[in-house]
Design an enzyme around this catalytic site. Structure first.
Site, PDB file in Angstrom:
ATOM      1  N   THR A  46       0.906  -1.211  -0.005  1.00  0.00           N
ATOM      2  CA  THR A  46       0.035   0.173   0.134  1.00  0.00           C
ATOM      3  C   THR A  46       0.816   1.263   0.000  1.00  0.00           C
ATOM      4  O   THR A  46       0.650   2.112  -0.872  1.00  0.00           O
ATOM      5  CB  THR A  46      -0.921   0.129   1.103  1.00  0.00           C
ATOM      6  N   THR A  47       1.938   1.225   0.968  1.00  0.00           N
ATOM      7  CA  THR A  47       2.816   2.319   0.968  1.00  0.00           C
ATOM      8  C   THR A  47       3.677   2.544  -0.532  1.00  0.00           C
ATOM      9  O   THR A  47       3.877   3.751  -0.523  1.00  0.00           O
ATOM     10  CB  THR A  47       3.709   2.184   2.067  1.00  0.00           C
ATOM     11  N   TYR A 109     -12.683  -3.638  -2.816  1.00  0.00           N
ATOM     12  CA  TYR A 109     -13.817  -3.205  -3.637  1.00  0.00           C
ATOM     13  C   TYR A 109     -15.036  -4.137  -3.871  1.00  0.00           C
ATOM     14  O   TYR A 109     -15.967  -4.210  -3.470  1.00  0.00           O
ATOM     15  CB  TYR A 109     -13.249  -2.548  -5.182  1.00  0.00           C
ATOM     16  N   TYR A 135      -2.574 -10.361   4.226  1.00  0.00           N
ATOM     17  CA  TYR A 135      -2.588  -8.790   4.934  1.00  0.00           C
ATOM     18  C   TYR A 135      -4.089  -8.557   5.097  1.00  0.00           C
ATOM     19  O   TYR A 135      -4.925  -8.426   3.998  1.00  0.00           O
ATOM     20  CB  TYR A 135      -1.899  -7.887   3.590  1.00  0.00           C
ATOM     21  N   ARG A 140      -9.072   0.026   4.447  1.00  0.00           N
ATOM     22  CA  ARG A 140      -8.887   0.185   3.240  1.00  0.00           C
ATOM     23  C   ARG A 140      -9.622  -0.615   2.299  1.00  0.00           C
ATOM     24  O   ARG A 140      -9.939  -0.115   1.159  1.00  0.00           O
ATOM     25  CB  ARG A 140      -7.143   0.077   3.045  1.00  0.00           C
ATOM     26  N   LYS A 164      -0.175  -9.798   8.107  1.00  0.00           N
ATOM     27  CA  LYS A 164      -0.046  -8.689   8.382  1.00  0.00           C
ATOM     28  C   LYS A 164      -1.455  -8.196   9.093  1.00  0.00           C
ATOM     29  O   LYS A 164      -2.512  -8.162   8.306  1.00  0.00           O
ATOM     30  CB  LYS A 164       0.564  -7.855   7.440  1.00  0.00           C
ATOM     31  N   ILE A 206       5.334  -4.969   9.822  1.00  0.00           N
ATOM     32  CA  ILE A 206       5.583  -4.326   8.421  1.00  0.00           C
ATOM     33  C   ILE A 206       5.103  -2.790   8.605  1.00  0.00           C
ATOM     34  O   ILE A 206       3.897  -2.550   8.740  1.00  0.00           O
ATOM     35  CB  ILE A 206       4.693  -4.970   7.420  1.00  0.00           C
TER      36      ILE A 206
END
Length: 296
Positions: A46-47, A109, A135, A140, A164, A206
């Site tokens: 994501t980052t 989504y 994850y 999000r 994560k 993480i």
């Protein structure tokens, strides 16, 4: 054996003035991280703005990172997607480049039922031989992987080894560890909850914070695992105001701004993300300075 213990950096993807991936700068960031104690490089998460990278850029970033790291620390590639076939494609390609493991986010989504999550992760895992860290970041994705689902996957799919956990729900983390009987590599996905997650049997984080404070984030985990709980707790509390500033706008807007303040010149985020609001930027600068992180 765990992919890594300690602090893995969810590294940003730097862009140049033309908004193209700046591989030379990515290499500089990787060297900075390894020189300052980071235990693993997590690329294209994501980052790393994976959602606005083309497939070609995504894979080239992974390939470049494997070559640049050159086995100095483990490389974990983010290859998740809301399309199972796309995740399989990205995962197989990343495996061919020599990554050490994969980080697979829950579908976003379109989301999925818990049954769908089991099918999704099982299909991806069966397509590769690499260890997989799931994850879970419902804030999000709009999709929460329940502890029972996590336990089912860990027990029934050999190469699904970790999670994560970024739900922000410490009770959910505890239930995961209960249902898996601790037989899972647990990583905090929330920088403000590193020590609480470690207290439940976690082995690392993480981290977004590691982009700007790699040594201190590494030390926070290492000290806890060594039994120095006081030092670990003190580091956690010291960095809470900076962590809050790093998430006062959508990640990775603030962390890229922080790296630019530190002189790394990683460029702007790609749209639809935009540059940080001036008041928030000043807040971020102040918190960096309070943590003795030099700004320019």
């Amino acid at each position: 054996m765990a992919l890594f213990k300690g602090a893995g950096v969810a590294i940003v993807t730097p862009f140049n003035e033309n908004n193209e991936v700046n591989y030379e700068k990515l290499g500089e960031l990787i060297d900075f991280q390894i020189a300052n104690g980071t235990d693993s490089i997590i690329i294209c998460g994501t980052t790393g703005e994976a959602s606005t990278l083309t497939h070609e850029e995504h894979l080239e970033c992974i390939k470049y990172t494997v070559e640049k790291v050159n086995k100095r620390v483990p490389v974990i590639a983010g290859t998740g997607s809301n399309c199972t076939n796309t995740a399989i494609y990205l995962s197989k390609e990343a495996e061919s480049y020599g990554v050490d493991g994969l980080l697979i986010v829950t579908p976003y989504y379109n989301k999925a039922t818990q049954k769908g999550l089991i099918a999704h992760y099982t299909a991806i895992a069966n397509s590769v031989s690499l260890p997989i860290i799931m994850y879970n970041v419902p804030g999000r994705t709009g999709c929460n992987m329940l502890p029972q689902t996590v336990a089912s996957l860990v027990k029934n799919v050999d190469n699904i080894v970790g999670i994560k956990e970024a739900s922000g729900n410490i009770a959910q983390v505890a239930e995961i560890m209960n249902l898996t009987e601790g037989n899972i590599d647990l990583y905090s996905g929330c920088d403000e909850m590193i020590v609480p997650v470690l207290s439940l049997g976690g082995i690392g984080v993480i981290s977004v914070l590691s982009n700007v404070a790699p040594q201190e984030t590494h030390d926070m985990v290492e000290k806890y695992l060594e039994g120095d709980l006081v030092t670990s707790k003190d580091l956690q509390l010291k960095f809470i105001p900076l962590i809050n500033a790093l998430f006062c706008e959508v990640n990775p807007i603030p962390v890229k701004a922080a790296l630019n303040l530190m002189g790394f010149e990683v460029g702007n985020p790609r749209m639809p993300l935009t540059n940080m609001e001036p008041a928030n930027l000043e807040r971020l600068r102040n918190e960096l300075n309070k943590c003795n992180i030099k700004t320019v």
